[in-house]
Design a protein around this motif. Structure first.
Motif: not given
Length: 603
Positions: A19-26, A538-543, A553-556
């Motif tokens: 598996s793989f997972q992670g969240t991109d942040i600013s 505006a796009i604050a996080q991408v998982t 893909t989760i985009i907020s």
């Protein structure tokens, strides 16, 4: 609903994974990604690119670093959890040195050291070895005063962005780092990408009622009438009529001025001091009388009054009010500047002027009112007569701020002018002198220098104490008053000032900070599959997630959906604490080096 396509993950050295997972942040803190791998099929390389693929969609996370590997051996075999950090982990180990946008007294920036916000951000990125970056969205009108003393460029860059309503985000499409305006950006993708969960709402910020910009202490350039003073045998500074060795209080000048150079009329008997030394009134007179002055608490050149509490106050042009002598904090310089031969601007030095006796004086030896101490017109027969002075500022009690001249400052009195006839051949009084300098005004209660401030209402309440205050010492308000030869203010109701420029700068920063408190509509979507999306303001996080059951893909937008990660504000607080600790450590190291250089630790 999916089409059966499976997402894949690859990284140098990893052969098989679960598996793989992670969240991109600013921000400047690194994004964290994890993968569960089978170590028997390969050991991950220390550094490399993570490539995620879902059909024709490819997401590349460049310059990833293996932070740690944890092994777990269970019934299903040996599995390792690999923790990856993006390249921001390295940013904490760089340093930057520089001094830019130094404010001149007129609040303009010294052009020899001027840098725009984009130029400052560029310096920070370059100091961190980043070659691909975009700072074009950073507002470029401000000129923040920066003093980088072996500072962390990442923290200084984040501070710069915070001040201007921006933040730093990764642009994964080309591997660049981008400064974006907070709150501004693209909508969530709606171009045929399938999704199952769609959440929306609002993200109200924890908002104070007001935000406030506070400038540097207000500087007033003024002419202060001085009073002669002397040091008494108890080492206290006193007015002439209060000195214990006054000869004749009824005589003009208290008897000091018949022998102004040698003070032969004063007692030569020495008096023991608290430190064991001895000194006589005559010695004190030669050292201080006619040479030492302080600000007059009852000047004749401006309006003055006595309060009900008995305090003596006088009017200070520009301040638009009355002050006491103790409230003034003088500086040995002016607000006005000059340009040197190299084009750099500097503050002009403080000056003294008045009506005083000198070798080149034409009126019974007196120079005309308004004559500067350091400059008098020379003639073909006599050289220019110059003298100097020093200002010894007491930071707590202005009564002890003493101005000392290099020679006695006297005024010649015509003996025939006295009603009782011809007296001594030479009769002198104290010269009437003025000090032209810059002063700050202390608040009567807090005793702190008074600053200019501007507020903006942003919250739902009206509590003035519930306020976020930002101190901007790079904004320097000033007032300059011109005076005639007798020290009387010219156009006292409208001194020169930079009020419009100060207001413009305060409004600029208020608007920038206010943007960070705006309530924005928040939205999150969980997309089937892996899709490349660049973060912005505006796009604050991408998982990204890959598991045996599929990939998504989760985009907020306008919010941060991963509550396991501290919010941007919390991350900035943590960054600030780390930077403060590093600065304290640096100061300790600098002090230790100084101590060793002084030989304290030498054997």
């Amino acid at each position: 609903m999916t089409d059966g396509t499976q997402g894949t993950f690859s990284y140098p050295g990893i052969g098989a994974y679960e598996s793989f997972q992670g969240t991109d942040i600013s921000g400047i803190a690194p994004s964290v990604f994890t993968a569960q791998i089978h170590p028997e099929y390969g050991i991950p390389a220390p550094d490399g690119d993570i490539v995620l693929q879902y059909g024709d969609s490819v997401v590349t996370l460049r310059n990833m670093h293996v932070d740690r590997v944890d092994y777990d051996e269970g019934t299903g075999g040996k599995v390792a959890t690999v923790r990856f950090l993006d390249e921001r982990w390295k940013w904490a180990y760089y340093k930057i040195v520089g001094r830019y946008n130094i404010r001149l007294p007129n609040n303009f920036v010294d052009p020899a050291h001027e840098k725009t916000p984009r130029e400052l951000a560029t310096l920070c990125f370059q100091a961190m070895g980043v070659t691909r970056f975009d700072v074009s969205a950073l507002p470029n009108l401000a000129r923040p005063d920066v003093d980088w003393q072996w500072s962390r460029p990442a923290e200084e860059l984040a501070n710069l962005c915070d001040e201007l309503g921006c933040r730093i985000v990764p642009r994964r499409s080309d591997g660049a780092w981008v400064v974006v305006q907070t709150g501004f950006g693209a909508d969530l993708p709606d171009n045929g990408w399938p999704y199952n969960d769609h959440g929306s709402g609002i993200d109200p910020k924890e908002t104070p009622d007001y935000i406030e910009i506070v400038t540097a202490p207000i500087s007033y350039q003024c002419a202060l009438e001085l009073e002669p003073c002397g040091k008494d045998v108890n080492q206290a500074w006193k007015s002439l009529d209060q000195l214990s060795y006054v000869i004749d209080p009824h005589d003009y000048g208290y008897g000091f001025f018949r022998d102004p150079w040698y003070q032969s009329g004063l007692s030569p008997d020495r008096i023991r001091q608290a430190d064991g030394s001895e000194i006589s009134p005559r010695e004190l007179g030669v050292q201080t009388l006619h040479r030492c002055f302080r600000i007059n608490e009852t000047p004749a050149n401006v309006a003055r009054r006595t309060t009900e509490e008995g305090e003596k106050e006088f009017y200070l042009p520009g301040y638009d009010g009355f002050v006491t002598r103790k409230q003034l904090l003088p500086f040995n310089e002016l607000v006005e500047t000059y340009t040197d031969p190299y084009g750099a601007e500097h503050r002009r030095a403080a000056l003294m002027f008045g009506e005083w006796w000198g070798e080149l004086g034409e009126n019974n030896g007196n120079h005309a009112p308004g004559t500067r101490l350091d400059y008098q017109e020379s003639t073909i027969y006599a050289p220019e007569e110059r003298a100097s002075f020093t200002v010894s500022v007491d930071p707590i009690d202005t009564d002890r701020t003493i101005i000392t001249t290099s020679k006695p400052m006297l005024h010649y009195m015509n003996p025939r002018a006295f009603s009782d006839g011809f007296r001594d051949e030479y009769v002198f009084s104290a010269a009437r002198m003025f000090l032209v300098c810059t002063v700050n005004v202390r608040h009567k209660v807090t005793w702190q220098p008074i600053r200019y401030s501007m507020r903006k209402h942003i919250g739902s309440g009206n509590n003035p104490d519930f306020c976020l205050t930002i101190v901007k010492n790079d904004i320097q308000p000033w007032w300059i008053t011109d005076y005639d030869a007798f020290g009387v203010p010219l156009h006292a109701s409208t001194p020169r000032n930079n009020e419009l420029e100060v207001r413009r700068q305060c409004e600029y920063y208020l608007e920038a900070y206010a943007q960070t408190f705006q309530t924005v509509a928040s939205e999150s979507k969980v997309y089937y599959g892996l899709y490349p999306i660049d973060m912005d303001g505006a796009i604050a996080q991408v998982t990204y997630r890959i598991s045996p059951s599929g990939a998504d893909t989760i985009i907020s937008r306008g919010t941060e959906h991963n509550f396991d990660i501290p919010s941007y504000e919390q991350r900035r607080q943590r960054d600030g604490r780390m930077n403060a600790a590093e600065k304290q450590k640096l100061l300790a190291e600098i002090q230790d080096r100084k101590t060793r250089l002084l030989g304290v630790n030498n054997t």
